[in-house]
Scaffold this active site. Structure first.
Site, PDB file in Angstrom:
ATOM      1  CE  LYS A 106      -1.012  -1.042  -4.279  1.00 51.52           C
ATOM      2  NZ  LYS A 106      -0.615  -1.323  -2.896  1.00 51.52           N
ATOM      3  CG  ASP A 146      -1.715   2.168  -2.805  1.00 45.45           C
ATOM      4  OD1 ASP A 146      -1.307   1.330  -1.994  1.00 45.45           O
ATOM      5  OD2 ASP A 146      -0.942   2.739  -3.594  1.00 45.45           O
TER       6      ASP A 146
END
Ligand code: GLU
Length: 429
Positions: A106, A146
């Site tokens: 991430k 995201d």
């Protein structure tokens, strides 16, 4: 910060309790408790007015036992290390559960992108890509959109990566625009996958009510699509909110697509009460509507509550007031551990994030696969494959939860851990 409200501390508790149930190998457990690489970068940016501002960025690679690290890049003012650590760990679990050949990663930048001009946003994205270019790559680490990032931003990442590394960067990132190597259906994939998973879960739960009522917190790429797909499939969406506020119409919001247009034009949802194609605060009484805050949305009397914004919104403070029968987690990590326990005691079924929102990364995998194999699937093909993947995952999670007498969250973790363990065992020798 309280222990359980720290998402990384929470992940460790979740990992411990599910790994205990299957006596996971100790060495593997130790590996999963840490991150393979934590990269923090500083990003000086020349603003349009000539001033220099410095932003902080991260790329965290949790684990790559199953394949290249994979996970989104978020732009948000609350981005921080512990959040990134948790989000990358959840990607490892999610990718294992939905059965794509990826590990977990991430990244993000601590910035409110709404305060930047388009030029500033592009320069910041390119600067970030230059700083992480050595750790990403089609077979190393593959970012994706995201919170607050989108296909345009992914195209900048691909283009800067190609420029810096002097090679084609098409498969280095997923969620690109379709005309720049993106997959058909990727934009809608998290929402569409969510709808498939919800319908499959309702069948398992024998929840047969016609036109169940739904409240959706969050109206970004995830919330708006799931709301609109569910509406088209007979669900009654009664409340939606974004970070600035929301609307509640007990009789049902007439048309999510009108809301999308309104939000596009105004930048927020509040006051969007539609009669025909006219959406205006003046229609509020006529529609029997009520203005609500994002927090109020969570405790409305609905059948299904869908948190689709940020983590840790359902806490021990509001969990007791939740009236929904099902919490369907489209955000990553929306429920704290204490809240989970309260919901379980109240008999509320929680369908966990790593299952419900895994449609996004499933189609990211399809995109990566098409890029590497020079293929172009139609939207119908993509959604057909997505539906199969989501339904299979739901089947396995419900089965495992029965077998181990656990919550659906623990069952999802158990499946993910077992998958990782089997690949790890084979790789070890
Ligand atoms: N950001 C999405 C998630 O949290 C998608 C990640 C991806 O496609 O790599 O699942």
């Amino acid at each position: 910060m309280k222990k359980n409200n720290n998402p990384w501390e929470r992940s460790l508790v979740e990992l411990k309790s599910s790994s205990d149930k299957i006596s996971l190998n100790d060495m593997l457990l130790t590996l999963l408790k840490s991150h393979d690489r934590i990269l923090e970068v500083s990003l000086p940016l020349k603003m349009d007015d000539g001033k220099i501002k410095v932003f902080r960025g991260f790329r965290i690679q949790h684990n790559n036992i199953l394949g290249p690290y994979k996970g989104g890049i978020r732009y948000h003012e609350q981005v921080n290390l512990d959040e990134m650590k948790a989000l990358s760990f959840w990607m490892t679990m999610k990718n294992a559960l939905i059965d794509v050949p990826f590990g977990g990663g991430k990244g993000g930048i601590e910035v409110d992108p709404k305060t930047l001009s388009e030029g500033e946003l592009e320069r910041l994205t390119r600067a970030f890509t230059r700083k992480i270019k050595d750790v990403i790559g089609p077979h190393k680490d593959v970012p994706a959109p995201d919170v607050n990032t989108n296909p345009k931003i992914m195209a900048w990442v691909a283009s800067e990566y190609a420029k810096q590394n002097g090679k084609d960067g098409i498969a280095v990132v997923t969620g690109k625009p379709v005309d720049k190597g993106g997959s058909e259906g990727r934009k809608e994939a998290t929402g569409m996958g969510g709808m498939y998973a919800l319908i499959a879960s309702l069948k398992k739960l024998r929840f047969n009510k016609k036109n169940p009522t739904v409240a959706v917190q969050g109206f970004g790429n995830v919330g708006r699509y799931i709301a609109s797909f569910l509406q088209r499939n007979g669900f009654k969406i009664v409340a939606v909110s974004d970070s600035k506020g929301g609307i509640y119409i007990p009789d049902g919001i007439s048309d999510i697509e009108n809301l999308e247009k309104y939000k596009e034009a105004k930048g927020f949802l509040a006051g969007c009460y539609c009669v025909g194609s006219v959406c205006d605060i003046s229609n509020r009484e006529k529609r029997g509507g009520k203005d609500i805050t994002p927090a109020e949305l969570l405790t409305l009397p609905v059948d299904i509550l869908i948190p689709a914004a940020l983590e840790s919104v359902i806490t021990k403070i509001n969990a007791g007031k939740i009236q929904a029968k099902i919490v369907f987690e489209m955000a990553n990590g929306p429920t704290t551990i204490e809240a989970d326990e309260i919901l379980e005691k109240k008999g509320i079924t929680v369908i966990p994030d790593i299952l419900s929102n895994s449609g996004g990364v499933a189609v990211s995998y399809f995109e990566w696969f098409q890029n590497l194999n020079n293929k172009k699937w139609t939207k119908d093909e993509v959604f057909k494959k997505l539906k199969q993947k989501m339904e299979k995952a739901v089947d396995r999670v419900f089965e495992t939860s029965k077998k181990f007498k656990t919550t659906l969250r623990e069952a999802s973790y158990i499946l993910a851990l077992k998958k990782i363990e089997s690949v790890w065992e084979n790789k070890k020798d």
